[in-house]
Enzyme design. Structure first.
Site, short mmCIF file in Angstrom:
data_model
loop_
_atom_site.label_atom_id
_atom_site.label_comp_id
_atom_site.label_asym_id
_atom_site.label_seq_id
_atom_site.Cartn_x
_atom_site.Cartn_y
_atom_site.Cartn_z
N GLY A 1 0.87 -1.16 0.00
CA GLY A 1 0.00 0.00 0.00
C GLY A 1 0.91 1.21 0.00
O GLY A 1 1.25 1.76 1.04
N ALA A 2 1.35 1.56 -1.20
CA ALA A 2 2.37 2.62 -1.32
C ALA A 2 1.75 3.88 -1.88
O ALA A 2 2.16 4.40 -2.92
CB ALA A 2 3.52 2.14 -2.19
N ALA B 1 0.19 7.75 -0.45
CA ALA B 1 0.86 8.93 0.10
C ALA B 1 1.83 8.55 1.23
O ALA B 1 3.03 8.85 1.18
CB ALA B 1 -0.21 9.90 0.62
N GLY C 1 2.69 5.38 2.45
CA GLY C 1 3.60 4.27 2.16
C GLY C 1 4.79 4.75 1.35
O GLY C 1 5.94 4.35 1.59
N ASN D 1 -4.80 4.37 9.84
CA ASN D 1 -5.82 4.87 10.75
C ASN D 1 -6.98 3.88 10.85
O ASN D 1 -7.18 3.04 9.97
CB ASN D 1 -6.38 6.20 10.24
CG ASN D 1 -5.45 7.36 10.57
OD1 ASN D 1 -4.64 7.28 11.49
ND2 ASN D 1 -5.57 8.44 9.81
N LYS E 1 -6.60 8.14 18.45
CA LYS E 1 -6.50 8.74 17.11
C LYS E 1 -7.82 8.55 16.37
O LYS E 1 -8.27 9.45 15.65
CB LYS E 1 -5.33 8.09 16.34
CG LYS E 1 -5.11 8.75 15.01
CD LYS E 1 -3.66 8.92 14.63
CE LYS E 1 -3.52 9.88 13.46
NZ LYS E 1 -2.87 9.31 12.30
N ASN F 1 -10.16 11.33 14.61
CA ASN F 1 -10.56 11.22 13.20
C ASN F 1 -12.08 11.13 13.05
O ASN F 1 -12.64 11.66 12.09
CB ASN F 1 -9.93 9.98 12.56
CG ASN F 1 -8.44 10.09 12.36
OD1 ASN F 1 -7.71 9.13 12.53
ND2 ASN F 1 -7.96 11.27 12.03
N SER G 1 -8.23 13.77 5.68
CA SER G 1 -8.11 12.85 4.55
C SER G 1 -9.48 12.36 4.05
O SER G 1 -9.66 12.14 2.86
CB SER G 1 -7.23 11.66 4.92
OG SER G 1 -7.80 10.97 6.00
P1 NAD Z 1 -3.65 6.88 -0.11
O1 NAD Z 1 -5.07 7.13 -0.50
O2 NAD Z 1 -2.63 7.85 -0.56
O3 NAD Z 1 -3.23 5.46 -0.64
C1 NAD Z 1 -3.90 4.31 -0.20
C2 NAD Z 1 -4.05 3.37 -1.39
O4 NAD Z 1 -5.00 3.91 -2.32
C3 NAD Z 1 -2.76 3.16 -2.17
O5 NAD Z 1 -2.70 1.81 -2.54
C4 NAD Z 1 -2.95 4.07 -3.36
O6 NAD Z 1 -2.22 3.70 -4.49
C5 NAD Z 1 -4.44 3.93 -3.62
N1 NAD Z 1 -4.92 5.07 -4.39
C6 NAD Z 1 -4.86 6.37 -4.03
N2 NAD Z 1 -5.36 7.15 -5.02
C7 NAD Z 1 -5.75 6.31 -6.01
C8 NAD Z 1 -6.34 6.51 -7.29
N3 NAD Z 1 -6.65 7.72 -7.74
N4 NAD Z 1 -6.60 5.42 -8.04
C9 NAD Z 1 -6.32 4.17 -7.60
N5 NAD Z 1 -5.74 3.92 -6.38
C10 NAD Z 1 -5.47 4.98 -5.61
O7 NAD Z 1 -3.63 6.64 1.47
P2 NAD Z 1 -2.68 7.30 2.58
O8 NAD Z 1 -3.04 8.73 2.73
O9 NAD Z 1 -1.28 6.91 2.32
O10 NAD Z 1 -3.22 6.56 3.88
C11 NAD Z 1 -2.82 5.23 4.25
C12 NAD Z 1 -3.28 5.04 5.71
O11 NAD Z 1 -2.56 5.95 6.55
C13 NAD Z 1 -4.76 5.35 5.95
O12 NAD Z 1 -5.25 4.54 6.97
C14 NAD Z 1 -4.74 6.80 6.42
O13 NAD Z 1 -5.89 7.14 7.18
C15 NAD Z 1 -3.47 6.77 7.26
N6 NAD Z 1 -2.82 8.07 7.48
C16 NAD Z 1 -2.68 8.95 6.44
C17 NAD Z 1 -2.03 10.15 6.67
C18 NAD Z 1 -1.78 11.13 5.54
O14 NAD Z 1 -1.30 12.24 5.81
N7 NAD Z 1 -2.03 10.80 4.28
C19 NAD Z 1 -1.54 10.45 7.95
C20 NAD Z 1 -1.67 9.50 8.97
C21 NAD Z 1 -2.31 8.30 8.71
#
Ligand code: NAD
Length: 309
Positions: free
Chosen positions: A7-8, A10, A12, A103, A185, A189, A258
């Site tokens: 899960g790479a 934002a 990752g 989260n 947390k 949220n 988010s």
């Molecule tokens: P993200 O939405 O950036 O990514 C999560 C997944 O969704 C990834 O596999 C990504 O490739 C996919 N994805 C995103 N956009 C896409 C699109 N347009 N089409 C297809 N796939 C898509 O998630 P994140 O923000 O990295 O969050 C991961 C976890 O960390 C969540 O539980 C989040 O609540 C938590 N978190 C996030 C933040 C933050 O600042 N982003 C901070 C703390 C905790």
């Protein structure tokens, strides 16, 4: 250490970059084909303070991963985790440590269906990141991680994981009660993400509402009752104070949580792992949580109106 980030998006990607720069062998595993292809072709673009850096990284779709790893960091959204774990069954057979910092409540229960309890580490993080487009993240500020092995006396070498994270500057420290940290947390949220999404406002605008305390208590008093019935430490007042501390513009006031971003981008939200989890657990434990149940329905209705499956 040989590390997979499963899960790479934002977060990752941000963690993957930092761990690779500290000398670890990192593979970014993701299901978004355009994102994986962009990283494979052009490298990962990281924007910080308006400046772009291109970082060559190994990226793959889950079905194309044939390696095994010492550590798998799960960073999907909560509702994508089960599917990702199913796809990584071969890698999980090798008994890696699995760290989850996503989260929401209930992630550990999902992971336990695929990974022996004694290999799981869970935590929370206040690092942040945005996925600006395929192969592109935008990062600001810094953060920290609190984490704990789910079965502390049976986990191999937590110190090694903490040292690896700290070697990458991720500021990790062991938490004495990670479940309490996860609920804390999730409480924050379940107030800020949910209301800012429903009201289409940022955190400062929510904090400026004359009734923000009543709205917050509507969520957190139920969290308190359900947590108590589930034997989880939770302090609604401390969570309310934490929420109030986010309102200042120089804290998180100007931030759109988010869930608001997910709704705006027409992507499913994590509501079932926030308010929805507490509503369901309340039902199981005969502790009513009608406000959290209604908020879950409202977010799902908004998703439906936007055509989000
Ligand atoms: P993200 O939405 O950036 O990514 C999560 C997944 O969704 C990834 O596999 C990504 O490739 C996919 N994805 C995103 N956009 C896409 C699109 N347009 N089409 C297809 N796939 C898509 O998630 P994140 O923000 O990295 O969050 C991961 C976890 O960390 C969540 O539980 C989040 O609540 C938590 N978190 C996030 C933040 C933050 O600042 N982003 C901070 C703390 C905790």
């Amino acid at each position: 250490m040989k590390i997979a980030i499963a899960g790479a998006g934002a977060m990752g990607s941000r963690f993957g970059v930092k761990l690779q720069q500290a000398g670890n062998a990192v593979t970014l595993i993701d299901n978004w084909a355009d994102h994986v292809r962009a990283i494979q072709t052009n490298g990962l673009v990281v924007t910080k303070d308006g400046h772009d850096t291109v970082i060559p990284m190994t990226a793959a779709l889950p079905q194309d991963v044939h390696d095994t790893f010492d550590l798998i960091i799960l960073f999907t959204k909560a509702m994508q985790m089960d599917h990702m774990l199913q796809e990584l069954k071969a890698q999980l057979g090798n008994q890696p440590a699995v760290l989850v910092l996503a989260n929401g409540i209930g992630n550990v229960e999902t992971i336990e269906r695929y990974v022996p309890k004694q290999n799981i580490v869970a935590g929370t993080t206040v690092w942040s990141s945005s996925l600006t487009g395929p192969g592109h993240i935008t990062v600001t500020g810094s953060g920290s991680i609190s984490l704990q092995a789910i079965v502390p006396d049976q986990f191999g070498d937590l110190d090694h994981i903490v040292e690896t994270l700290n070697g990458a500057g991720l500021k990790a420290s062991p938490a004495p009660d990670v479940l309490a940290a996860i609920w804390k947390k999730a409480g924050l949220n379940s107030v800020l993400n949910t209301y800012c999404t429903l009201f289409d406002c940022n955190i400062a605008e929510f904090g400026a509402l004359p009734n923000w305390r009543e709205l917050t208590a509507g969520v957190l008093d139920e969290f308190q009752a359900v947590a108590t019935a589930a034997n989880v430490a939770f302090d609604a007042q401390a969570d309310t104070d934490l929420i109030a501390a986010q309102f200042a513009p120089d804290k998180n006031g100007e931030h759109y949580p988010s869930m608001h971003q997910d709704m705006a981008n027409r992507r499913p939200t994590e509501i079932d792992f926030l308010n929805g989890y507490v509503a369901q657990l309340g039902q199981k434990l005969a502790v009513p949580a009608p406000n959290n149940a209604l908020l879950t329905q409202l977010i799902h209705s908004q998703e439906a109106l936007h055509g989000i499956a």
